[in-house]
Design an enzyme around this catalytic site. Structure first.
Site, PDB file in Angstrom:
ATOM      1  N   SER A  96     -37.262  19.045  17.499  1.00 43.32           N
ATOM      2  CA  SER A  96     -36.268  18.095  17.031  1.00 43.32           C
ATOM      3  C   SER A  96     -34.845  18.607  17.320  1.00 43.32           C
ATOM      4  O   SER A  96     -34.499  18.834  18.470  1.00 43.32           O
ATOM      5  CB  SER A  96     -36.509  17.803  15.542  1.00 43.32           C
ATOM      6  OG  SER A  96     -35.762  16.694  15.122  1.00 43.32           O
ATOM      7  N   ASP A 151     -43.284   8.396  16.410  1.00 49.80           N
ATOM      8  CA  ASP A 151     -42.184   9.130  15.767  1.00 49.80           C
ATOM      9  C   ASP A 151     -41.162   8.144  15.201  1.00 49.80           C
ATOM     10  O   ASP A 151     -40.516   7.424  15.953  1.00 49.80           O
ATOM     11  CB  ASP A 151     -41.518  10.051  16.800  1.00 49.80           C
ATOM     12  CG  ASP A 151     -40.572  11.063  16.156  1.00 49.80           C
ATOM     13  OD1 ASP A 151     -39.932  10.717  15.141  1.00 49.80           O
ATOM     14  OD2 ASP A 151     -40.461  12.181  16.676  1.00 49.80           O
ATOM     15  N   HIS A 185     -43.179  12.428  13.472  1.00 50.85           N
ATOM     16  CA  HIS A 185     -42.174  13.454  13.773  1.00 50.85           C
ATOM     17  C   HIS A 185     -42.720  14.799  13.311  1.00 50.85           C
ATOM     18  O   HIS A 185     -42.318  15.354  12.293  1.00 50.85           O
ATOM     19  CB  HIS A 185     -40.847  13.126  13.091  1.00 50.85           C
ATOM     20  CG  HIS A 185     -39.692  13.921  13.625  1.00 50.85           C
ATOM     21  ND1 HIS A 185     -39.271  13.825  14.930  1.00 50.85           N
ATOM     22  CD2 HIS A 185     -38.877  14.821  13.031  1.00 50.85           C
ATOM     23  CE1 HIS A 185     -38.240  14.642  15.113  1.00 50.85           C
ATOM     24  NE2 HIS A 185     -37.983  15.261  13.972  1.00 50.85           N
TER      25      HIS A 185
END
Length: 207
Positions: A96, A151, A185
Site C-alpha cells: 500500500s 480492493d 486490501h
C-alpha cells in the site's frame, strides 16, 4: 529485502509474513514509519511514511513528504551497502503506502537495485516523471506488482494504471502484474508464494 508497511501499521506484521517465505541467505528489514498526523484520517497521528490527503487519482499529494521519505529509504539502502551488501543485491518492497514509496524510490534513486515488490499500491507523484523511458540506473529493474481484484481502498484500476505507467518508463518485459481473485486490501498465501519466487529469482545465493 527492505520491506515497507502500509499506513497505520508497523514492520512487525510484515516481518512475520516474510518469515513464512524466507530464504536462509537473505536478510529482511522491515522498518517502522514515523508517527505523524494523516490528513485522510482527520489528522489522527499514526505510523505513516508521508501524508495522504485523499485516495482518488486527482487528490493532492504530499510532495515534500514523499521526497523526504524516499531520501530516508535511500539512506537505509546506503547503510546496507556500508554493511557490505551491494545495492544490486537489494530488493525494495512494500504494501500500500509502503509499496507506493518503494516504487517512487526505485525510480528516482541512483542506487542500482535488484528489484521491487509493489503490493496493493500506486505510483506517487506520477506527473513528476517524464513521458517515456527513464534514464536512471534502474531502467531495466524487475518489478513484481500485485493487487487484489476486490480492493476497496486502493482500487484495482489504480494498480492497472500504475503498471501501464511503469511499462512506459522501464523495460516492460521486466514488469509482472499479478491479480488475486477475491482479495481485498490485504495479502494472501498465493501472493506470498509469488513474492517468494520473485525474491529467490532475483537474489540467488552467492557462492
Amino acid at each position: 529485502v527492505i520491506f515497507l508497511h502500509g499506513l497505520g501499521d508497523t514492520g512487525h506484521g510484515w516481518s512475520e509474513a516474510l518469515a513464512g517465505i524466507r530464504s536462509p541467505h537473505v536478510k529482511y528489514i522491515c522498518p517502522h514509519a514515523p508517527v505523524m498526523p494523516v490528513s485522510l484520517n482527520m489528522n489522527m497521528a499514526m505510523p505513516s511514511w508521508f501524508d495522504i490527503i485523499g485516495l482518488s487519482p486527482d487528490s493532492q499529494e504530499d510532495e515534500v513528504g514523499i521526497k523526504q521519505a524516499a531520501e530516508n529509504v535511500k539512506a537505509l539502502i546506503d547503510q546496507e551497502v556500508k554493511n557490505g551488501i551491494p545495492s544490486n543485491r537489494i530488493i525494495l518492497g512494500g504494501f500500500s503506502q509502503g509499496g507506493a514509496l518503494s516504487l517512487y524510490t526505485a525510480l528516482t534513486t541512483q542506487q542500482k537495485l535488484a528489484g521491487v515488490v509493489a503490493l496493493s499500491c500506486w505510483l506517487p507523484l506520477r506527473a513528476s516523471f517524464p513521458q517515456g523511458p527513464i534514464s536512471g540506473v534502474n531502467k531495466e529493474i524487475a518489478v513484481l506488482q500485485c493487487h487484489g481484484d476486490c480492493d476497496p481502498l486502493v482500487p484495482l484500476m489504480f494498480g492497472s494504471l500504475t503498471v501501464e505507467k511503469l511499462k512506459s518508463m522501464i523495460n516492460p518485459a521486466n514488469v509482472t502484474f499479478r491479480t488475486y481473485s477475491g482479495m481485498m486490501h490485504s495479502s494472501c498465501i498465493e501472493e506470498m508464494m509469488d513474492v517468494k519466487q520473485f525474491i529467490d529469482k532475483h537474489l540467488p545465493p552467492v557462492d
